[in-house]
Write a protein that holds these residues in place. Structure first.
Motif, PDB file in Angstrom:
ATOM      1  N   THR A 118       0.833  -1.201   0.000  1.00  0.00           N
ATOM      2  CA  THR A 118       0.000   0.000   0.000  1.00  0.00           C
ATOM      3  C   THR A 118       0.868   1.252   0.000  1.00  0.00           C
ATOM      4  OG1 THR A 118      -1.828  -1.159   1.076  1.00  0.00           O
ATOM      5  CG2 THR A 118      -1.798   1.249   1.278  1.00  0.00           C
ATOM      6  N   GLN A 119       1.904   1.276   0.808  1.00  0.00           N
ATOM      7  CA  GLN A 119       2.789   2.442   0.848  1.00  0.00           C
ATOM      8  C   GLN A 119       3.486   2.661  -0.491  1.00  0.00           C
ATOM      9  OE1 GLN A 119       5.109   1.380   4.300  1.00  0.00           O
ATOM     10  NE2 GLN A 119       3.823   2.618   5.644  1.00  0.00           N
ATOM     11  N   LEU A 120       3.961   1.583  -1.110  1.00  0.00           N
ATOM     12  CA  LEU A 120       4.622   1.717  -2.408  1.00  0.00           C
ATOM     13  C   LEU A 120       3.677   2.282  -3.466  1.00  0.00           C
ATOM     14  CD1 LEU A 120       6.633  -1.638  -2.531  1.00  0.00           C
ATOM     15  CD2 LEU A 120       7.627   0.670  -2.501  1.00  0.00           C
ATOM     16  N   VAL A 121       2.457   1.749  -3.510  1.00  0.00           N
ATOM     17  CA  VAL A 121       1.534   2.193  -4.544  1.00  0.00           C
ATOM     18  C   VAL A 121       1.010   3.604  -4.247  1.00  0.00           C
ATOM     19  CG1 VAL A 121      -0.731   1.304  -3.796  1.00  0.00           C
ATOM     20  CG2 VAL A 121      -0.105   1.262  -6.198  1.00  0.00           C
ATOM     21  N   LEU A 122       0.835   3.970  -2.980  1.00  0.00           N
ATOM     22  CA  LEU A 122       0.418   5.341  -2.663  1.00  0.00           C
ATOM     23  C   LEU A 122       1.507   6.342  -3.022  1.00  0.00           C
ATOM     24  CD1 LEU A 122      -1.481   5.000   0.734  1.00  0.00           C
ATOM     25  CD2 LEU A 122      -2.455   5.459  -1.539  1.00  0.00           C
ATOM     26  N   GLU A 123       2.744   5.985  -2.760  1.00  0.00           N
ATOM     27  CA  GLU A 123       3.853   6.862  -3.143  1.00  0.00           C
ATOM     28  C   GLU A 123       3.837   7.085  -4.661  1.00  0.00           C
ATOM     29  OE1 GLU A 123       8.717   7.081  -2.696  1.00  0.00           O
ATOM     30  OE2 GLU A 123       7.600   5.562  -1.587  1.00  0.00           O
ATOM     31  N   TYR A 124       3.630   6.028  -5.408  1.00  0.00           N
ATOM     32  CA  TYR A 124       3.551   6.136  -6.869  1.00  0.00           C
ATOM     33  C   TYR A 124       2.335   6.982  -7.275  1.00  0.00           C
ATOM     34  CZ  TYR A 124       3.746   4.835 -11.783  1.00  0.00           C
ATOM     35  OH  TYR A 124       3.831   4.874 -13.156  1.00  0.00           O
ATOM     36  N   ALA A 125       1.199   6.739  -6.639  1.00  0.00           N
ATOM     37  CA  ALA A 125      -0.033   7.465  -6.975  1.00  0.00           C
ATOM     38  C   ALA A 125       0.108   8.961  -6.728  1.00  0.00           C
ATOM     39  CB  ALA A 125      -1.208   6.901  -6.169  1.00  0.00           C
ATOM     40  N   PHE A 126       0.716   9.329  -5.620  1.00  0.00           N
ATOM     41  CA  PHE A 126       0.846  10.744  -5.293  1.00  0.00           C
ATOM     42  C   PHE A 126       1.997  11.421  -6.036  1.00  0.00           C
ATOM     43  CE2 PHE A 126      -1.305   9.450  -1.160  1.00  0.00           C
ATOM     44  CZ  PHE A 126      -2.539   9.952  -1.550  1.00  0.00           C
ATOM     45  N   GLU A 127       3.140  10.753  -6.114  1.00  0.00           N
ATOM     46  CA  GLU A 127       4.322  11.387  -6.692  1.00  0.00           C
ATOM     47  C   GLU A 127       4.416  11.259  -8.205  1.00  0.00           C
ATOM     48  OE1 GLU A 127       7.860  10.269  -4.555  1.00  0.00           O
ATOM     49  OE2 GLU A 127       6.930  10.746  -2.627  1.00  0.00           O
ATOM     50  N   ARG A 128       4.035  10.121  -8.783  1.00  0.00           N
ATOM     51  CA  ARG A 128       4.176   9.930 -10.232  1.00  0.00           C
ATOM     52  C   ARG A 128       2.880  10.228 -10.992  1.00  0.00           C
ATOM     53  NH1 ARG A 128       6.978   9.937 -13.587  1.00  0.00           N
ATOM     54  NH2 ARG A 128       6.874   7.940 -14.589  1.00  0.00           N
ATOM     55  N   ILE A 129       1.758   9.710 -10.487  1.00  0.00           N
ATOM     56  CA  ILE A 129       0.490   9.983 -11.169  1.00  0.00           C
ATOM     57  C   ILE A 129       0.035  11.403 -10.872  1.00  0.00           C
ATOM     58  CG2 ILE A 129      -1.932   9.282 -11.450  1.00  0.00           C
ATOM     59  CD1 ILE A 129      -1.076   6.430 -10.635  1.00  0.00           C
ATOM     60  N   GLY A 130       0.328  11.877  -9.677  1.00  0.00           N
ATOM     61  CA  GLY A 130      -0.060  13.231  -9.297  1.00  0.00           C
ATOM     62  C   GLY A 130      -1.439  13.328  -8.673  1.00  0.00           C
ATOM     63  N   LEU A 131      -1.902  12.246  -8.071  1.00  0.00           N
ATOM     64  CA  LEU A 131      -3.210  12.273  -7.417  1.00  0.00           C
ATOM     65  C   LEU A 131      -3.172  13.120  -6.154  1.00  0.00           C
ATOM     66  CD1 LEU A 131      -4.250   8.518  -7.755  1.00  0.00           C
ATOM     67  CD2 LEU A 131      -5.046  10.452  -9.125  1.00  0.00           C
ATOM     68  N   HIS A 132      -4.314  13.668  -5.812  1.00  0.00           N
ATOM     69  CA  HIS A 132      -4.476  14.425  -4.567  1.00  0.00           C
ATOM     70  C   HIS A 132      -5.129  13.560  -3.490  1.00  0.00           C
ATOM     71  CE1 HIS A 132      -5.414  17.660  -1.802  1.00  0.00           C
ATOM     72  NE2 HIS A 132      -6.680  17.264  -1.807  1.00  0.00           N
ATOM     73  N   ARG A 133      -6.020  12.637  -3.926  1.00  0.00           N
ATOM     74  CA  ARG A 133      -6.801  11.839  -2.987  1.00  0.00           C
ATOM     75  C   ARG A 133      -6.927  10.409  -3.500  1.00  0.00           C
ATOM     76  NH1 ARG A 133     -12.301  10.484  -2.407  1.00  0.00           N
ATOM     77  NH2 ARG A 133     -12.926  10.281  -0.235  1.00  0.00           N
ATOM     78  N   VAL A 134      -6.820   9.461  -2.574  1.00  0.00           N
ATOM     79  CA  VAL A 134      -7.057   8.047  -2.869  1.00  0.00           C
ATOM     80  C   VAL A 134      -8.059   7.539  -1.839  1.00  0.00           C
ATOM     81  CG1 VAL A 134      -6.031   5.745  -3.011  1.00  0.00           C
ATOM     82  CG2 VAL A 134      -4.751   7.724  -3.861  1.00  0.00           C
ATOM     83  N   TRP A 135      -9.069   6.838  -2.301  1.00  0.00           N
ATOM     84  CA  TRP A 135     -10.112   6.326  -1.416  1.00  0.00           C
ATOM     85  C   TRP A 135     -10.234   4.812  -1.570  1.00  0.00           C
ATOM     86  CZ3 TRP A 135     -13.706   3.819  -4.301  1.00  0.00           C
ATOM     87  CH2 TRP A 135     -13.840   4.215  -5.640  1.00  0.00           C
ATOM     88  N   LEU A 136     -10.882   4.195  -0.606  1.00  0.00           N
ATOM     89  CA  LEU A 136     -11.114   2.752  -0.648  1.00  0.00           C
ATOM     90  C   LEU A 136     -12.340   2.402   0.165  1.00  0.00           C
ATOM     91  CD1 LEU A 136     -10.242   1.441   2.337  1.00  0.00           C
ATOM     92  CD2 LEU A 136      -7.973   1.897   1.457  1.00  0.00           C
ATOM     93  N   HIS A 137     -12.811   1.171  -0.035  1.00  0.00           N
ATOM     94  CA  HIS A 137     -13.909   0.607   0.749  1.00  0.00           C
ATOM     95  C   HIS A 137     -13.363  -0.595   1.506  1.00  0.00           C
ATOM     96  CE1 HIS A 137     -17.195   2.855  -1.224  1.00  0.00           C
ATOM     97  NE2 HIS A 137     -16.374   2.845  -2.257  1.00  0.00           N
ATOM     98  N   VAL A 138     -13.769  -0.738   2.759  1.00  0.00           N
ATOM     99  CA  VAL A 138     -13.356  -1.879   3.567  1.00  0.00           C
ATOM    100  C   VAL A 138     -14.509  -2.234   4.499  1.00  0.00           C
ATOM    101  CG1 VAL A 138     -12.242  -0.407   5.324  1.00  0.00           C
ATOM    102  CG2 VAL A 138     -11.534  -2.807   5.086  1.00  0.00           C
ATOM    103  N   TYR A 139     -14.702  -3.513   4.735  1.00  0.00           N
ATOM    104  CA  TYR A 139     -15.776  -3.926   5.639  1.00  0.00           C
ATOM    105  C   TYR A 139     -15.355  -3.698   7.079  1.00  0.00           C
ATOM    106  CZ  TYR A 139     -17.911  -5.543   1.459  1.00  0.00           C
ATOM    107  OH  TYR A 139     -18.452  -5.559   0.199  1.00  0.00           O
ATOM    108  N   ALA A 140     -16.297  -3.256   7.891  1.00  0.00           N
ATOM    109  CA  ALA A 140     -16.003  -2.853   9.272  1.00  0.00           C
ATOM    110  C   ALA A 140     -15.443  -3.998  10.115  1.00  0.00           C
ATOM    111  CB  ALA A 140     -17.258  -2.279   9.928  1.00  0.00           C
ATOM    112  N   PHE A 141     -15.698  -5.248   9.748  1.00  0.00           N
ATOM    113  CA  PHE A 141     -15.156  -6.378  10.521  1.00  0.00           C
ATOM    114  C   PHE A 141     -13.684  -6.655  10.198  1.00  0.00           C
ATOM    115  CE2 PHE A 141     -17.302  -8.389   6.829  1.00  0.00           C
ATOM    116  CZ  PHE A 141     -16.213  -9.019   6.246  1.00  0.00           C
TER     117      PHE A 141
END
Length: 186
Positions: A118-141
């Motif tokens: 997750t850290q590797l892909v977020l770094e790529y998303a923010f630094e290389r793709i230039g995204l401002h926000r990344v969201w996800l869905h996860v079940y509360a359990f």
């Protein structure tokens, strides 16, 4: 404005415990097998079983997809398939995208593999793709996943009550998001 060529490039990202490579035909068997694991299916809320043909088609078409990023998570030493992840639903005009990750077996949880991927892909998303926000869905359990996401800077932004019916029980789904300014690399 985002760098859409960073979605077409299909990068290889390497950490200490995981190696992220473009999801391709060579991952079909492992991808299909992961979809048969009942606990993985529960954690991802996946009711339907993919056929082998559907898994083969999915893996074969990922390289040609220019609007999303699909990566296999491999062990750096032996190349063993550990799971897969995606940056998808990219909204260039809003500089945002969705994120999903699924380890292929419960035996791979609790080792920091999902966190590092997750850290590797977020770094790529923010630094290389230039995204401002990344969201996800996860079940509360899925408390382990929620803890991993929080450690990367995600916070709960909303709750969809009773969104999953699994074996006769209803479960809430959380919407979590992280902004470029809130991303934490540990």
């Amino acid at each position: 404005m985002i760098n859409t060529s960073a979605l077409r490039e299909k990068p290889t990202l390497t950490g200490e415990r995981v190696h992220l490579v473009p999801l391709g035909p060579e991952h079909t068997d492992a991808y299909f097998t992961a979809g048969l694991d009942e606990e993985v299916r529960r954690l991802t809320g996946t009711h339907r079983h993919l056929t082998y043909a559907e898994a083969r088609e999915w893996c074969a078409t990922r390289a040609g997809s220019t609007d999303r990023l699909d990566l296999a998570i491999l062990a750096p030493g032996d190349g063993r398939y550990l799971g897969e992840l995606s940056v998808y639903a990219v909204a260039a005009e809003n500089e945002s995208a969705g994120y999903r990750i699924a380890l292929s077996a419960i035996e791979f949880t609790g080792q920091g593999l999902g966190r590092e991927a997750t850290q590797l892909v977020l770094e790529y998303a923010f630094e290389r793709i230039g995204l401002h926000r990344v969201w996800l869905h996860v079940y509360a359990f899925n408390m382990r996943a929620i803890a991993v996401y929080r450690s990367c800077g995600f916070s709960v932004e909303g709750r969809m009550r009773d969104s999953l019916l699994w074996e006769g029980r209803r479960h809430d789904e959380l919407l979590m998001g992280v902004l470029r300014s809130g991303f934490r690399r540990t």
